[in-house]
Scaffold this active site. Sequence first.
Site, PDB file in Angstrom:
ATOM      1  N   CYS A 345       0.818  -1.215   0.000  1.00 15.66           N
ATOM      2  CA  CYS A 345       0.000   0.000   0.000  1.00 15.66           C
ATOM      3  C   CYS A 345       0.856   1.272   0.000  1.00 15.66           C
ATOM      4  CB  CYS A 345      -0.868  -0.030   1.250  1.00 15.66           C
ATOM      5  SG  CYS A 345      -1.840   1.457   1.444  1.00 15.66           S
ATOM      6  N   ARG A 443     -12.705   0.081  -6.038  1.00 13.77           N
ATOM      7  CA  ARG A 443     -12.210   0.026  -4.657  1.00 13.77           C
ATOM      8  C   ARG A 443     -11.298   1.208  -4.367  1.00 13.77           C
ATOM      9  NH1 ARG A 443      -9.870  -5.650  -2.262  1.00 13.77           N
ATOM     10  NH2 ARG A 443      -8.672  -4.852  -0.515  1.00 13.77           N
TER      11      ARG A 443
END
Length: 532
Positions: A345, A443
Amino acid sequence: MRTGVFTTMQMKRLGSSGVKRGAKGSAARKKDDFFARMDAQGLALAYADVRLRTGHSETPPSEVIMESRFSRRVPLKVPIVSAAMDRVTEYKTAIELAKRGGLGIIHFGMSPEKQAAMVTRVKLYLNAIIEKPICVEEGDTIGSIEEMREEQGWGFHSFPVVDAKGILKGVITQSDFEFSMDAKRAAKEVMTKTPVTAPAGTDLKKAFDIMTKTKKKFLPLVDKSGKLSGVYVFSDVKRVLFGGSESAYYNVDKEGHLRVGAALGVGEGEIERAELLVERKADVLVIETAHGDTPRAIKVLKELKKNFPHVDVVVGNVSEGESAKRLTDAGADGVKVGQGPGSICTTRIVAGIGCPQVTAVHNCEKAVRGYDVPVCADGGIRYSGDIPVALGAGADSVMLGMMLAGTEEAPGKKVVVNGITYKDYRGMGSLGAMQASRAARERYRADSGKAAFFPEGVEGLIPYRGSIGSVLDQLTEGLRRGMGYVGAKTVNELQQKSDFHRLSGAGIEESHAHDVVITEEMPNYGTRRKDK
Ligand code: IMP
């Protein structure tokens, strides 16, 4: 005496489900002071920043009970859940994880039909009796049956052959498929016309006896009129009857089928997706969005709860207490915490937001304490020791991506670089994932911004780690050890008793192996490699 994973004494103390009642009490806990002190300094903490304080312990690791919950009505025997990512969880991961007491969340970067077929594969994995077996008709060709198998994700090759009234006409099994060279041949030409059958209502034990005596792996049950009423499959019968100590860990629903979760998004068509997933008996739906505290996510949550009140819905991701509370008030059966801790991430770097994970978990748990809504700590787990830390901070389960992406069962491809085997792993907000699926774009809200793509994740490789089983053994033992050191017999006790030390840079350095040249990689420290 031991009954599965518990002694009878432990079961008595805990009640029949093994989960202590009132596990989510609203009382203040020791660690609250610690986090309040940190907060007063404006400090939010990551896994590496803290360790649990040890306590007087009358609990050896072997007696620890790891039971917990992912959502209100979805229990876990081991508090480990796999990430809904296209390189982490498809049916194979979900099966292995549920067999070991955890739960897999099947990602939604595929058509609803394909995702539903994966749910079915998990659900049908442990089937003692199949009450409504999938049947074929005499005129169906071998080719058309094979096509259906592929399409629906059926892992089996044995089918009863029935007429329009449901009367059993024969069976076709794997060898009929294998020996039939011509895909155009009809089922009636290749089937066994007088198969061994048993009367409707035959119990498991009797079915086992018949199957061992006749050496048949597939046993149709028929009523007096010859109508098919069910089927036993030998491997399942054996597994259910003699699953051995392993089966004590199976995370199964009331019908004895493995539990499985399925992810969905907040875009168009997600309610239809949910309908299919619910029809296939997914145990929990997980709304996956990078920002769970939005009107859109709350709308989808409310719609799901209205349409499928009997199915739990977990929502994520959030990292602030008030967001967790808002989702709980909107009806969430579980809240997923984590904005930015994931190994792949880059959200915190490219968007400048987020809260280090241990503080985020604590804040969210504290905000929903007393509401009976489990919290899942999603992302950022690097070592087994981070799991007791996450649970101690307040989580009821952890969600793993990187720790499972390198396993045999994960869907990623194996890649060999300089003789070392890796598997590919990528963020769902990476360029590759967003180019590959609408789900990933939604998303990470790629369709809403001005930039064609604004990645919030990276793509890379992760050392191959062998089977999920061997990885889980290390992770669960780490949790047992941690709980043993704290003196917590249950996850609830761990949450109640946990208190933390904050580490300095020197403390972190001292915690790791130091001043030695490591010559052997340990299976629970560093990056495990299995070069095959
Ligand atoms: P890991 O266990 O540290 O690898 O983290 C896995 C978690 O990272 C997932 O369950 C997601 O919540 C999150 N995640 C997955 N893909 C991305 C991404 O591209 N950007 C940010 N977070 C991601």
